[in-house]
Design a protein around this motif. Structure first.
Motif, PDB file in Angstrom:
ATOM      1  N   THR A  91     -13.331  -8.034 -16.499  1.00  0.00           N
ATOM      2  CA  THR A  91     -13.075  -6.691 -16.192  1.00  0.00           C
ATOM      3  C   THR A  91     -13.593  -6.395 -17.537  1.00  0.00           C
ATOM      4  OG1 THR A  91     -10.777  -7.366 -15.357  1.00  0.00           O
ATOM      5  CG2 THR A  91     -11.199  -5.059 -16.861  1.00  0.00           C
ATOM      6  N   THR A  92     -13.724  -7.047 -18.641  1.00  0.00           N
ATOM      7  CA  THR A  92     -14.474  -6.635 -19.575  1.00  0.00           C
ATOM      8  C   THR A  92     -16.058  -6.072 -19.181  1.00  0.00           C
ATOM      9  OG1 THR A  92     -12.835  -7.471 -21.058  1.00  0.00           O
ATOM     10  CG2 THR A  92     -14.708  -6.542 -22.407  1.00  0.00           C
ATOM     11  N   GLU A  93     -16.800  -7.381 -19.054  1.00  0.00           N
ATOM     12  CA  GLU A  93     -17.929  -7.525 -18.078  1.00  0.00           C
ATOM     13  C   GLU A  93     -18.308  -6.233 -18.062  1.00  0.00           C
ATOM     14  OE1 GLU A  93     -21.915  -9.982 -18.373  1.00  0.00           O
ATOM     15  OE2 GLU A  93     -20.417 -10.463 -16.894  1.00  0.00           O
ATOM     16  N   SER A 171      -0.933  -0.270 -16.437  1.00  0.00           N
ATOM     17  CA  SER A 171      -0.477  -1.283 -17.753  1.00  0.00           C
ATOM     18  C   SER A 171      -0.446  -1.936 -17.993  1.00  0.00           C
ATOM     19  CB  SER A 171       0.004   0.522 -18.619  1.00  0.00           C
ATOM     20  OG  SER A 171       0.417  -0.123 -19.891  1.00  0.00           O
ATOM     21  N   ASN A 172      -1.074  -2.681 -19.093  1.00  0.00           N
ATOM     22  CA  ASN A 172      -0.835  -4.753 -19.852  1.00  0.00           C
ATOM     23  C   ASN A 172       0.415  -4.351 -20.823  1.00  0.00           C
ATOM     24  OD1 ASN A 172      -3.101  -3.510 -21.471  1.00  0.00           O
ATOM     25  ND2 ASN A 172      -2.706  -5.466 -22.220  1.00  0.00           N
ATOM     26  N   VAL A 173       0.762  -3.591 -21.505  1.00  0.00           N
ATOM     27  CA  VAL A 173       1.202  -3.329 -22.252  1.00  0.00           C
ATOM     28  C   VAL A 173       3.199  -2.875 -21.365  1.00  0.00           C
ATOM     29  CG1 VAL A 173       1.803  -2.571 -24.807  1.00  0.00           C
ATOM     30  CG2 VAL A 173      -0.311  -2.630 -23.885  1.00  0.00           C
ATOM     31  N   ILE A 196     -11.314   1.979 -11.518  1.00  0.00           N
ATOM     32  CA  ILE A 196     -10.331   1.984 -12.228  1.00  0.00           C
ATOM     33  C   ILE A 196     -10.370   0.267 -12.569  1.00  0.00           C
ATOM     34  CG2 ILE A 196      -8.103   1.200 -10.569  1.00  0.00           C
ATOM     35  CD1 ILE A 196      -8.804   4.291 -10.819  1.00  0.00           C
ATOM     36  N   ASP A 197      -9.419  -0.141 -13.614  1.00  0.00           N
ATOM     37  CA  ASP A 197      -9.817  -1.051 -14.480  1.00  0.00           C
ATOM     38  C   ASP A 197      -8.621  -1.796 -13.879  1.00  0.00           C
ATOM     39  OD1 ASP A 197      -8.278  -3.602 -15.825  1.00  0.00           O
ATOM     40  OD2 ASP A 197      -8.559  -1.952 -17.746  1.00  0.00           O
ATOM     41  N   GLY A 198      -8.717  -2.723 -12.160  1.00  0.00           N
ATOM     42  CA  GLY A 198      -7.900  -2.829 -11.973  1.00  0.00           C
ATOM     43  C   GLY A 198      -7.792  -4.627 -12.003  1.00  0.00           C
ATOM     44  N   ALA A 199      -7.715  -4.532 -13.598  1.00  0.00           N
ATOM     45  CA  ALA A 199      -6.780  -6.382 -14.346  1.00  0.00           C
ATOM     46  C   ALA A 199      -6.058  -6.595 -14.143  1.00  0.00           C
ATOM     47  CB  ALA A 199      -6.853  -6.319 -15.600  1.00  0.00           C
ATOM     48  N   GLN A 200      -4.832  -5.769 -13.983  1.00  0.00           N
ATOM     49  CA  GLN A 200      -3.682  -6.501 -13.661  1.00  0.00           C
ATOM     50  C   GLN A 200      -3.259  -5.538 -12.509  1.00  0.00           C
ATOM     51  OE1 GLN A 200      -1.604  -7.932 -15.915  1.00  0.00           O
ATOM     52  NE2 GLN A 200      -2.792  -7.337 -17.486  1.00  0.00           N
ATOM     53  N   SER A 201      -3.707  -5.243 -11.537  1.00  0.00           N
ATOM     54  CA  SER A 201      -3.592  -5.034 -10.605  1.00  0.00           C
ATOM     55  C   SER A 201      -4.431  -5.532  -9.076  1.00  0.00           C
ATOM     56  CB  SER A 201      -2.854  -3.465 -10.201  1.00  0.00           C
ATOM     57  OG  SER A 201      -5.077  -2.796  -9.395  1.00  0.00           O
ATOM     58  N   PHE A 219     -12.213  -6.196 -12.196  1.00  0.00           N
ATOM     59  CA  PHE A 219     -11.068  -6.844 -12.081  1.00  0.00           C
ATOM     60  C   PHE A 219     -11.392  -7.921 -12.483  1.00  0.00           C
ATOM     61  CE2 PHE A 219     -12.145  -8.526  -7.911  1.00  0.00           C
ATOM     62  CZ  PHE A 219     -12.318  -7.602  -7.050  1.00  0.00           C
ATOM     63  N   SER A 220     -10.633  -9.254 -13.747  1.00  0.00           N
ATOM     64  CA  SER A 220     -11.529 -10.186 -13.345  1.00  0.00           C
ATOM     65  C   SER A 220     -10.416 -11.370 -12.710  1.00  0.00           C
ATOM     66  CB  SER A 220     -10.272 -11.180 -14.667  1.00  0.00           C
ATOM     67  OG  SER A 220     -10.854 -10.227 -15.715  1.00  0.00           O
ATOM     68  N   ALA A 221     -10.886 -12.590 -11.907  1.00  0.00           N
ATOM     69  CA  ALA A 221     -10.012 -13.890 -11.497  1.00  0.00           C
ATOM     70  C   ALA A 221      -9.338 -14.259 -11.792  1.00  0.00           C
ATOM     71  CB  ALA A 221     -11.285 -14.228 -10.397  1.00  0.00           C
ATOM     72  N   HIS A 222      -9.526 -13.918 -13.534  1.00  0.00           N
ATOM     73  CA  HIS A 222      -8.229 -15.361 -14.031  1.00  0.00           C
ATOM     74  C   HIS A 222      -6.833 -15.152 -14.075  1.00  0.00           C
ATOM     75  CE1 HIS A 222      -7.640 -13.589 -18.006  1.00  0.00           C
ATOM     76  NE2 HIS A 222      -9.307 -12.686 -17.304  1.00  0.00           N
ATOM     77  N   LYS A 223      -6.837 -13.540 -13.757  1.00  0.00           N
ATOM     78  CA  LYS A 223      -5.402 -12.583 -13.893  1.00  0.00           C
ATOM     79  C   LYS A 223      -5.073 -13.077 -12.393  1.00  0.00           C
ATOM     80  CE  LYS A 223      -6.663  -9.576 -17.542  1.00  0.00           C
ATOM     81  NZ  LYS A 223      -5.911 -10.507 -18.940  1.00  0.00           N
ATOM     82  N   MET A 224      -5.971 -13.658 -11.108  1.00  0.00           N
ATOM     83  CA  MET A 224      -5.008 -13.240  -9.800  1.00  0.00           C
ATOM     84  C   MET A 224      -5.468 -14.640  -9.299  1.00  0.00           C
ATOM     85  SD  MET A 224      -8.330 -11.133  -8.080  1.00  0.00           S
ATOM     86  CE  MET A 224      -8.198 -12.069  -6.747  1.00  0.00           C
TER      87      MET A 224
END
Ligand SMILES: Cc1ncc(COP(=O)(O)O)c(C=O)c1O
Length: 403
Positions: A91-93, A171-173, A196-201, A219-224
């Motif tokens: 996600t960051t990149e 939200s991750n918090v 859209i930041d989909g890191a948590q969804s 989004f990031s693979a490691h969170k899914m």
């Protein structure tokens, strides 16, 4: 039908190796099912070769399998063209690429970028930096006391000077699920592209980039359930020609001369150099794993755990929940009266309960809510009611210890 949580848990080898582990740090990274681990091991053991280069069988097979993952990803996010999916480190990149290789060249002094107060640093700092470099302004949608976006202010924040709106889905918090359909609709009325930041969804909640008309999804693979170091930047077809390469090198070009280079189209122009092939294949296996689950049952399961945990937690007394949005995911942030969140998480760690404490890479959010740090618990599909009860017992233990 009851959710087959024990069968699901048995798909994740870490729980066989560590039967005592209560893993409640899923918002940081999820555990990995055997099918994902096996896919990566099989690649290195039986099929290792580089992609997009060799004509021999192993290399063409690696290329074919690598490219097939784009198709898996588009079916997960509701896109229709596999060339809308670029593989990144995460996600960051992905967000940095949009900030620096799409937005920066458009931004002039006085322009604006709008984000929300609940963004992870990954969806804040890149915009803050491009704004600083170009004299543009970073505008913030505030959150209310229960941790929901103050969307009544959106109309006054959006105008012709806004060049991009970047917002998190969940939200991750706070665990708040944002109404992205409404937000995208309002932004598009003024032709403002939305990231859209989909890191948590992504992978945990249905998301349909076409129906929602999302311009960029990161989004990031490691969170899914996928591997570390791999992620995705989805970009709507119409915007893809406006995203420039962000790293230069082989694999991203049509033609190179000493004076000039002609680049491939999106997504290949973003994938210079040897990509993280086993990571991408592992992402493909994670998508396969997710797609054989009943996502609605999975959501129901994690929601039940979240509601039960919140109710039991509140009944302990001396607890402040940070974020009580109407529409929430499986993330709970809280404080225990007079006990520092790090002491709570340290105590839980002794009981083999893995949780997170701190500002969760959202320092401005916590500051705006007047909270220096929280304990964060985040549930996933392999968590059980037993995990909830063990954690509640341990928090009771923390309270007794410090009383
Ligand atoms: C909402 C959100 N956005 C972005 C990120 C950054 O993801 P990564 O570290 O995988 O790039 C995270 C990670 O916690 C997150 O929760």
């Amino acid at each position: 039908m009851t959710f087959p949580v024990h069968a699901i848990k048995s798909n994740f080898p870490i729980f066989t190796h560590r039967p005592e582990l209560v893993y409640l740090d899923n918002a940081a990274t999820s555990q990995k099912p055997l099918s994902v681990i096996q896919t990566i091991t099989d690649f290195y053991t039986k099929e290792n070769a580089n992609v997009h280069r060799g004509l021999y069988e192993l290399s063409s097979r690696a290329t074919k399998r690598y490219e097939e993952v784009r198709k898996k990803v588009i079916s997960l996010i509701g896109a229709s063209n596999q060339n809308t999916v670029a593989f990144t480190k995460g996600t960051t990149e992905s967000i940095n690429i949009v900030a620096y290789s799409f937005l920066k060249k458009k931004l002039k002094a006085g322009d604006k970028v709008v984000i929300s107060a609940m963004e992870h640093h990954a969806n804040l700092i890149p915009w803050q930096q491009v704004c600083k470099e170009s004299g543009a302004l970073l505008e913030i949608i505030p959150v209310n006391e229960v941790g929901e976006l103050r969307l009544e202010l959106l109309d006054s924040l959006l105008d012709k000077r806004v060049k991009l709106l970047a917002i998190t889905h969940i939200s991750n918090v706070l665990g708040t699920i944002n109404p992205i359909e409404e937000i995208v609709f309002k932004a598009h009325k003024l032709k403002i592209p939305v990231l859209i930041d989909g890191a948590q969804s992504v992978g945990h909640y249905p998301i349909d980039v076409k129906k929602l008309d999302i311009d960029f999804l990161a989004f990031s693979a490691h969170k899914m359930f996928g591997p570390l170091g791999t992620g995705v930047l989805y970009c709507k077809e119409a915007l893809a020609p406006h995203v420039d390469p962000h790293t230069y090198g082989g694999g991203s070009i049509k033609n190179v001369e000493f004076e000039e280079t002609e680049f491939l189209d999106y997504p290949h122009k973003l994938e210079a150099g040897t990509p993280n092939i086993p990571g991408v294949l592992g992402l493909g296996a994670a998508v396969d794993y997710i797609q054989q689950l009943d996502i609605h049952e999975a959501i129901h399961h994690t929601k039940n755990l979240t509601i039960s945990f919140k109710d039991k937690l509140k009944s302990l007394g001396g607890i402040t929940l940070v974020g009580q949005a109407q529409n929430f995911g499986s993330i709970v942030s809280f404080q225990v009266k007079n006990i520092h969140p790090h002491d709570v998480s340290g105590f839980l760690a002794h009981a083999n309960i893995a949780v997170r404490a701190g500002h969760h890479c959202a320092q401005p959010l916590l500051e705006s809510m007047g909270v220096p740090a929280t304990v964060r618990i985040s549930f996933s599909i392999y968590n059980t009611m037993d995990d909830v009860d063990k954690t509640i017992d341990a928090i009771l233990g923390v309270k007794k210890f410090w009383s």
